[in-house]
Design a protein around this motif. Structure first.
Motif, short mmCIF file in Angstrom:
data_model
loop_
_atom_site.label_atom_id
_atom_site.label_comp_id
_atom_site.label_asym_id
_atom_site.label_seq_id
_atom_site.Cartn_x
_atom_site.Cartn_y
_atom_site.Cartn_z
N ARG A 21 42.39 73.73 7.42
CA ARG A 21 41.87 75.16 7.50
C ARG A 21 40.32 75.17 8.00
NH1 ARG A 21 44.50 76.59 1.98
NH2 ARG A 21 46.39 77.25 3.00
N VAL A 25 40.45 77.20 11.32
CA VAL A 25 40.02 78.93 10.85
C VAL A 25 38.37 78.97 10.87
CG1 VAL A 25 40.17 80.60 9.41
CG2 VAL A 25 41.99 79.10 9.80
N PRO A 31 42.20 76.13 17.02
CA PRO A 31 42.66 77.04 16.02
C PRO A 31 44.31 77.11 16.19
CG PRO A 31 41.40 78.15 18.24
CD PRO A 31 41.46 76.58 18.08
N GLN A 35 48.06 83.06 14.01
CA GLN A 35 46.82 83.11 12.61
C GLN A 35 47.73 83.71 11.63
OE1 GLN A 35 43.92 81.88 12.45
NE2 GLN A 35 44.04 81.06 14.47
N ALA A 43 49.15 79.42 8.33
CA ALA A 43 49.01 79.72 9.97
C ALA A 43 50.21 78.76 10.48
CB ALA A 43 47.82 78.97 10.46
#
Length: 171
Positions: A21, A25, A31, A35, A43
């Motif tokens: 994470r 994030v 990424p 999301q 995710a």
């Protein structure tokens, strides 16, 4: 496109859920592909993103390289992998020259001009992804999938051929 959720991505990358994470994030180094739609939702990650995360983990753990300065490298890897089939990566390697310059090497290719380079073999990572995502196993280096088992064709040819006893009966 198949996706895995955060707990599965954690297992496939070898990262803790918290560190995953953090990278995906909070710091947005690599990424997630999908999301979370609400707080507490996982995710979603594609095999390409998991592969980039595995390579980043190798850079960080094995070579003690700080990752924040290489966000553009990870973005470049992801974009190239999105245009490359899973099977086409078999036997290939990534040569990383630093300063976010890299190239994808084919089997037997060597990096150019005697420069200093880190080379990442992809096959060990692809095997983990193949099992985790249920992706096909390459049967040949050229990336050709087996259309049908050769044995089945041979068995069908033998079954359709007249047997020697049938010829004797027909006379």
């Amino acid at each position: 496109m198949n996706y895995v959720v955060t707990p599965v991505a954690s297992r496939l990358t070898g990262l803790s859920v918290d560190l995953l994470r953090e990278w995906a994030v909070r710091r947005a180094l690599i990424p997630a592909d999908g999301q979370p739609c609400r707080k507490g939702a996982p995710a979603q990650y594609s095999w390409q993103t998991i592969l980039v995360l595995r390579l980043a983990t190798t850079l960080h753990r094995q070579f003690r390289i700080e990752l924040q300065g290489h966000k553009d490298l990870f973005d470049s890897w992801r974009q190239t992998l999105k245009r490359t089939s899973f099977i086409a990566l078999s036997g290939r390697r990534i040569a990383f020259y630093g300063n976010d310059r890299w190239e994808l090497l084919g089997p037997g290719e060597i990096p150019g001009d005697g420069e200093d380079v880190l080379i990442f073999g992809l096959d060990q990572h692809l095997e983990v992804l193949r099992e985790g995502f249920g992706l096909p196993s390459p049967t040949r280096r050229e990336g050709q999938l087996e259309l049908f088992p050769v044995r089945a064709v041979r068995d069908a040819a033998v079954a359709s051929a007249p047997s020697p006893t049938a010829k004797a009966v027909g006379r």
